[in-house]
Design a protein around this motif. Structure first.
Motif, mmCIF file in Angstrom:
data_model
loop_
_atom_site.group_PDB
_atom_site.id
_atom_site.type_symbol
_atom_site.label_atom_id
_atom_site.label_comp_id
_atom_site.label_asym_id
_atom_site.label_seq_id
_atom_site.Cartn_x
_atom_site.Cartn_y
_atom_site.Cartn_z
ATOM 1 N N ASN A 191 0.849 -1.187 0.000
ATOM 2 C CA ASN A 191 0.000 0.000 0.000
ATOM 3 C C ASN A 191 0.887 1.240 0.000
ATOM 4 N N VAL A 192 0.487 2.254 -0.763
ATOM 5 C CA VAL A 192 1.201 3.527 -0.782
ATOM 6 C C VAL A 192 0.193 4.646 -0.556
ATOM 7 N N LYS A 193 0.483 5.486 0.427
ATOM 8 C CA LYS A 193 -0.356 6.651 0.716
ATOM 9 C C LYS A 193 0.468 7.895 0.472
ATOM 10 N N ALA A 194 0.062 8.716 -0.501
ATOM 11 C CA ALA A 194 0.884 9.853 -0.915
ATOM 12 C C ALA A 194 0.005 11.031 -1.326
ATOM 13 N N TYR A 195 -0.821 11.509 -0.400
ATOM 14 C CA TYR A 195 -1.618 12.692 -0.674
ATOM 15 C C TYR A 195 -0.726 13.927 -0.541
ATOM 16 N N PRO A 196 -0.646 14.772 -1.566
ATOM 17 C CA PRO A 196 0.266 15.925 -1.528
ATOM 18 C C PRO A 196 0.057 16.829 -0.328
ATOM 19 N N GLU A 197 -1.197 17.010 0.110
ATOM 20 C CA GLU A 197 -1.470 17.919 1.216
ATOM 21 C C GLU A 197 -0.953 17.394 2.554
ATOM 22 N N GLU A 198 -0.595 16.110 2.622
ATOM 23 C CA GLU A 198 -0.103 15.537 3.872
ATOM 24 C C GLU A 198 1.417 15.596 3.984
ATOM 25 N N ASN A 199 2.101 15.969 2.901
ATOM 26 C CA ASN A 199 3.554 16.190 2.926
ATOM 27 C C ASN A 199 4.360 14.967 3.377
ATOM 28 N N LYS A 200 3.828 13.775 3.138
ATOM 29 C CA LYS A 200 4.564 12.561 3.463
ATOM 30 C C LYS A 200 4.040 11.419 2.612
ATOM 31 N N VAL A 201 4.853 10.378 2.514
ATOM 32 C CA VAL A 201 4.478 9.170 1.785
ATOM 33 C C VAL A 201 4.654 7.987 2.719
ATOM 34 N N ILE A 202 3.626 7.145 2.828
ATOM 35 C CA ILE A 202 3.687 5.953 3.675
ATOM 36 C C ILE A 202 3.581 4.727 2.774
ATOM 37 N N ALA A 203 4.595 3.867 2.815
ATOM 38 C CA ALA A 203 4.583 2.615 2.052
ATOM 39 C C ALA A 203 4.551 1.452 3.029
ATOM 40 N N THR A 204 3.586 0.551 2.868
ATOM 41 C CA THR A 204 3.394 -0.581 3.771
ATOM 42 C C THR A 204 3.401 -1.869 2.964
ATOM 43 N N LEU A 205 4.260 -2.813 3.362
ATOM 44 C CA LEU A 205 4.401 -4.065 2.610
ATOM 45 C C LEU A 205 3.596 -5.181 3.269
ATOM 46 N N VAL A 206 2.743 -5.833 2.461
ATOM 47 C CA VAL A 206 1.950 -6.972 2.932
ATOM 48 C C VAL A 206 2.678 -8.279 2.654
ATOM 49 N N LYS A 207 3.138 -8.467 1.428
ATOM 50 C CA LYS A 207 3.900 -9.676 1.099
ATOM 51 C C LYS A 207 4.901 -9.360 -0.005
ATOM 52 N N GLY A 208 5.939 -10.189 -0.096
ATOM 53 C CA GLY A 208 6.980 -9.969 -1.086
ATOM 54 C C GLY A 208 8.089 -9.083 -0.550
ATOM 55 N N LYS A 209 8.613 -8.204 -1.393
ATOM 56 C CA LYS A 209 9.688 -7.299 -0.996
ATOM 57 C C LYS A 209 9.643 -6.064 -1.879
ATOM 58 N N ILE A 210 9.863 -4.904 -1.286
ATOM 59 C CA ILE A 210 9.933 -3.664 -2.048
ATOM 60 C C ILE A 210 11.138 -2.863 -1.595
ATOM 61 N N THR A 211 11.608 -1.997 -2.479
ATOM 62 C CA THR A 211 12.704 -1.087 -2.163
ATOM 63 C C THR A 211 12.236 0.340 -2.385
#
Length: 245
Positions: free
Chosen positions: A64-84
């Motif tokens: 999951n990626v949460k990246a609303y511009p008005e929040e000035n942050k990006v949250i990436a959450t991994l459920v399965k697998g691998k991300i960089t």
């Protein structure tokens, strides 16, 4: 459903863009807002999400990626697998952070935007995380908080009929409700915004949601077409006061 077989869920106020050459040479998309990705495996073509100032690279995985511009942050959450997660630190030096399942990172466009509550998260006081695990950390020179053993459903269930909420401040929850029910919510009490709610919402109407909130929070509300006004219910405040002291 993207041309490569990847499934994407988009939250309200979100957009996903990709070029005509998607899945021909590369698999690159740009996200504004929030999206959940169930990526089709292709070892020869990593799946790349551009979100704000960072990119998230994956092969076959769910995140999951949460990246609303008005929040000035990006949250990436991994459920399965691998991300960089790749980006640049405050000295414009490249960085890369690899996540394992049940980990997430919060990247800030400016480290000065990290709130006191988020500093508590980094100190291991995050509601909804197993306190026996190692505390999350703020990475040196990089405006990032990395957390592990998170309850991923707290970050992903927005897309499901059964929406799980834990320890969410009413001020933040109101924004989430605006997106879920396509309404504008105005809370006229700063104190009320700090009250926290935990619970599960499953196919309830907006009216039913606020009835549920009143069971534990001192809220009074009025629902009009496309708008909700919320104020402090002083009688409920006194009734619930022992629970908050």
């Amino acid at each position: 459903m993207l041309p490569d077989g990847t499934a994407v869920w988009l939250n309200a106020g979100s957009s996903l863009e990709y070029g005509n050459n998607f899945n021909i040479q590369t698999r690159e998309v740009t996200l504004v807002g929030e999206g959940f990705f169930d990526v089709k495996t292709n070892p020869d073509k990593p799946f790349v999400v551009s979100a704000g100032d960072i990119t998230i690279k994956a092969l076959g995985t769910s995140f999951n990626v949460k990246a609303y511009p008005e929040e000035n942050k990006v949250i990436a959450t991994l459920v399965k697998g691998k991300i960089t997660i790749e980006g640049k630190d405050e000295q414009l030096k490249p960085f890369a952070i690899t996540l394992q399942p049940k980990q997430n990172v919060t990247y800030y466009s400016d480290s000065r935007l990290i709130t006191s509550d988020e500093l508590k998260i980094a100190a291991g006081q995050h509601i909804g995380r197993d306190v026996k695990t190692a505390a999350p950390q703020i990475l040196p020179t990089i405006p990032v908080i990395k957390d592990q053993n998170v309850k991923t459903e707290l970050y992903t269930s927005w897309k499901d009929p059964r929406w799980i909420i834990e320890g969410e401040k009413l001020g933040n929850l109101s924004v989430m409700l605006e997106r879920r029910y396509n309404v504008a919510i105005n809370i006229d009490s700063e104190e009320l915004k700090t009250y926290r709610f935990s619970g599960t919402i499953e196919n309830e109407t907006l009216e039913q949601v606020f009835q549920i909130l009143r069971l534990t929070l001192p809220v009074d509300y009025m629902i009009d077409t496309g708008r909700v006004t919320v104020k402090m219910d002083k009688k409920l405040r006194e009734r619930y006061k022992p629970a908050y002291n």
